[in-house]
Design a protein around this motif. Structure first.
Motif, PDB file in Angstrom:
ATOM      1  N   SER A 195       4.295   4.273   2.830  1.00  0.00           N
ATOM      2  CA  SER A 195       4.408   3.015   2.094  1.00  0.00           C
ATOM      3  C   SER A 195       4.467   1.871   3.092  1.00  0.00           C
ATOM      4  O   SER A 195       5.243   1.905   4.048  1.00  0.00           O
ATOM      5  CB  SER A 195       5.660   3.021   1.217  1.00  0.00           C
ATOM      6  OG  SER A 195       5.742   1.843   0.455  1.00  0.00           O
ATOM      7  N   LEU A 196       3.626   0.852   2.886  1.00  0.00           N
ATOM      8  CA  LEU A 196       3.565  -0.299   3.780  1.00  0.00           C
ATOM      9  C   LEU A 196       4.071  -1.543   3.062  1.00  0.00           C
ATOM     10  O   LEU A 196       3.725  -1.787   1.900  1.00  0.00           O
ATOM     11  CB  LEU A 196       2.130  -0.535   4.252  1.00  0.00           C
ATOM     12  CG  LEU A 196       1.441   0.645   4.950  1.00  0.00           C
ATOM     13  CD1 LEU A 196       0.033   0.242   5.367  1.00  0.00           C
ATOM     14  CD2 LEU A 196       2.245   1.115   6.153  1.00  0.00           C
ATOM     15  N   GLN A 197       4.874  -2.321   3.771  1.00  0.00           N
ATOM     16  CA  GLN A 197       5.523  -3.487   3.178  1.00  0.00           C
ATOM     17  C   GLN A 197       4.843  -4.792   3.605  1.00  0.00           C
ATOM     18  O   GLN A 197       4.254  -4.880   4.681  1.00  0.00           O
ATOM     19  CB  GLN A 197       7.002  -3.530   3.600  1.00  0.00           C
ATOM     20  CG  GLN A 197       7.768  -2.254   3.317  1.00  0.00           C
ATOM     21  CD  GLN A 197       7.772  -1.869   1.850  1.00  0.00           C
ATOM     22  OE1 GLN A 197       8.047  -2.704   0.996  1.00  0.00           O
ATOM     23  NE2 GLN A 197       7.479  -0.607   1.564  1.00  0.00           N
ATOM     24  N   GLU A 198       4.975  -5.808   2.764  1.00  0.00           N
ATOM     25  CA  GLU A 198       4.431  -7.128   3.079  1.00  0.00           C
ATOM     26  C   GLU A 198       5.074  -7.682   4.353  1.00  0.00           C
ATOM     27  O   GLU A 198       6.278  -7.581   4.548  1.00  0.00           O
ATOM     28  CB  GLU A 198       4.690  -8.085   1.924  1.00  0.00           C
ATOM     29  CG  GLU A 198       4.116  -9.478   2.119  1.00  0.00           C
ATOM     30  CD  GLU A 198       4.419 -10.376   0.937  1.00  0.00           C
ATOM     31  OE1 GLU A 198       5.405 -11.132   1.014  1.00  0.00           O
ATOM     32  OE2 GLU A 198       3.682 -10.308  -0.064  1.00  0.00           O
ATOM     33  N   GLY A 199       4.252  -8.256   5.231  1.00  0.00           N
ATOM     34  CA  GLY A 199       4.750  -8.857   6.449  1.00  0.00           C
ATOM     35  C   GLY A 199       5.110  -7.877   7.543  1.00  0.00           C
ATOM     36  O   GLY A 199       5.734  -8.242   8.536  1.00  0.00           O
ATOM     37  N   VAL A 230      -2.908   0.236  -4.114  1.00  0.00           N
ATOM     38  CA  VAL A 230      -2.988  -1.020  -3.366  1.00  0.00           C
ATOM     39  C   VAL A 230      -2.611  -2.169  -4.286  1.00  0.00           C
ATOM     40  O   VAL A 230      -3.277  -2.419  -5.290  1.00  0.00           O
ATOM     41  CB  VAL A 230      -4.403  -1.246  -2.796  1.00  0.00           C
ATOM     42  CG1 VAL A 230      -4.492  -2.608  -2.116  1.00  0.00           C
ATOM     43  CG2 VAL A 230      -4.766  -0.144  -1.818  1.00  0.00           C
ATOM     44  N   ASN A 231      -1.510  -2.838  -3.950  1.00  0.00           N
ATOM     45  CA  ASN A 231      -1.073  -3.999  -4.716  1.00  0.00           C
ATOM     46  C   ASN A 231      -0.994  -3.686  -6.208  1.00  0.00           C
ATOM     47  O   ASN A 231      -1.389  -4.483  -7.060  1.00  0.00           O
ATOM     48  CB  ASN A 231      -2.031  -5.171  -4.460  1.00  0.00           C
ATOM     49  CG  ASN A 231      -1.400  -6.517  -4.783  1.00  0.00           C
ATOM     50  OD1 ASN A 231      -0.185  -6.694  -4.692  1.00  0.00           O
ATOM     51  ND2 ASN A 231      -2.220  -7.474  -5.169  1.00  0.00           N
ATOM     52  N   GLY A 232      -0.493  -2.488  -6.525  1.00  0.00           N
ATOM     53  CA  GLY A 232      -0.301  -2.095  -7.919  1.00  0.00           C
ATOM     54  C   GLY A 232      -1.499  -1.451  -8.578  1.00  0.00           C
ATOM     55  O   GLY A 232      -1.406  -0.984  -9.724  1.00  0.00           O
ATOM     56  N   GLU A 233      -2.653  -1.387  -7.881  1.00  0.00           N
ATOM     57  CA  GLU A 233      -3.857  -0.789  -8.448  1.00  0.00           C
ATOM     58  C   GLU A 233      -4.149   0.538  -7.761  1.00  0.00           C
ATOM     59  O   GLU A 233      -4.048   0.646  -6.541  1.00  0.00           O
ATOM     60  CB  GLU A 233      -5.066  -1.715  -8.271  1.00  0.00           C
ATOM     61  CG  GLU A 233      -4.991  -3.008  -9.041  1.00  0.00           C
ATOM     62  CD  GLU A 233      -6.283  -3.801  -8.915  1.00  0.00           C
ATOM     63  OE1 GLU A 233      -7.157  -3.657  -9.797  1.00  0.00           O
ATOM     64  OE2 GLU A 233      -6.420  -4.539  -7.934  1.00  0.00           O
ATOM     65  N   LEU A 269       0.848  -1.195   0.000  1.00  0.00           N
ATOM     66  CA  LEU A 269       0.000   0.000   0.000  1.00  0.00           C
ATOM     67  C   LEU A 269       0.881   1.242   0.000  1.00  0.00           C
ATOM     68  O   LEU A 269       1.811   1.351   0.806  1.00  0.00           O
ATOM     69  CB  LEU A 269      -0.926   0.018   1.216  1.00  0.00           C
ATOM     70  CG  LEU A 269      -1.958   1.166   1.259  1.00  0.00           C
ATOM     71  CD1 LEU A 269      -3.243   0.702   1.910  1.00  0.00           C
ATOM     72  CD2 LEU A 269      -1.419   2.390   2.001  1.00  0.00           C
ATOM     73  N   THR A 270       0.602   2.151  -0.915  1.00  0.00           N
ATOM     74  CA  THR A 270       1.350   3.403  -1.011  1.00  0.00           C
ATOM     75  C   THR A 270       0.381   4.571  -1.036  1.00  0.00           C
ATOM     76  O   THR A 270      -0.600   4.561  -1.784  1.00  0.00           O
ATOM     77  CB  THR A 270       2.216   3.434  -2.285  1.00  0.00           C
ATOM     78  OG1 THR A 270       3.115   2.315  -2.278  1.00  0.00           O
ATOM     79  CG2 THR A 270       3.019   4.722  -2.356  1.00  0.00           C
TER      80      THR A 270
END
Length: 223
Positions: A29-33, A66-69, A4-5
């Motif tokens: 910006s939020l990273q996976e995990g 969100v996830n590229g969208e 998420l950005t």
């Protein structure tokens, strides 16, 4: 990997002729995990930021990806589908459906998220998730017979059963005592890592910050 950005996000509310700028040029910006905590005084904008990131409110300016969208510019039906399939939500209170068992709560979430799993696969996944949150022995229990901590565990399982990309948690431990709060935060952290989810949480409880990877402090609508 960024899930998420937020780019230069702003939010302004209009009350009659008065405009109030709640969020100002937010970049995040939020990273996976990763578990990220939003902290700050009441009125700092953290809850508004959470709801905007989750597509529950529109931005006034800026972009959310969100996830590229790009969420910004999507219509309400498109956003609803993303919320149902890619987001999970945990609140201060569990908000379980009173006439559904723990197992049925999770099966309903799979239906809402339009899961592609077969009925048998859904049962297996529900059993797995209830085991992960320590509630497999209570799968046939109704909310009325559960403690506050048990309800919150079921709520977490429900929020994660459809394998969302992002978990949004708004004061998830505020209604619990100290011991249960720590148990719930340990659980959220463990599942964020094991299920490869990104968690964004609002909290006032500084004791919970030891369970997060990053603390984002807000004041007067800015980070």
């Amino acid at each position: 990997m960024s899930i998420l950005t937020m780019e230069e996000v702003g939010k302004t509310f209009t009350n009659g002729e008065i405009e109030e700028e709640i969020l100002k040029g937010i970049n995040l910006s939020l990273q996976e995990g990763e578990v990220t905590a939003l902290v700050g005084a009441s009125g700092s904008g953290k809850s508004t930021l959470l709801t905007i990131a989750a597509g529950l409110q529109d931005v006034s300016v800026g972009q959310i990806i969100v996830n590229g969208e790009r969420l910004t510019g999507m219509n309400q039906e498109q956003i609803r589908k993303i919320r149902a399939s890619q987001f999970g939500f945990v609140f201060q209170f569990a908000h379980l459906v009173p006439f559904l068992t723990a197992e049925e709560q999770l099966l309903l979430m799979l239906e809402v998220s339009e899961s592609k799993l077969t009925k048998q696969e859904q049962k297996i996944e529900v059993d797995r998730m209830l085991t992960l949150v320590g509630m497999s022995h209570r799968k046939n229990a109704y909310p009325a017979s559960m403690s506050g901590g048990e309800k919150q565990r079921v709520a977490i399982a429900r929020a994660m059963i459809h394998k969302p990309k992002i978990l949004f948690a708004d004061e998830p431990t505020a209604s619990l005592d100290s011991k249960r709060s720590q148990d719930i935060m340990e659980l959220i952290r463990e599942l964020t890592k094991s299920e490869k989810i990104t968690t964004l949480m609002v909290t006032h409880d500084e004791e919970m910050l030891k369970f997060v990877d990053r603390v984002v402090k807000m004041s007067d609508g800015v980070i």
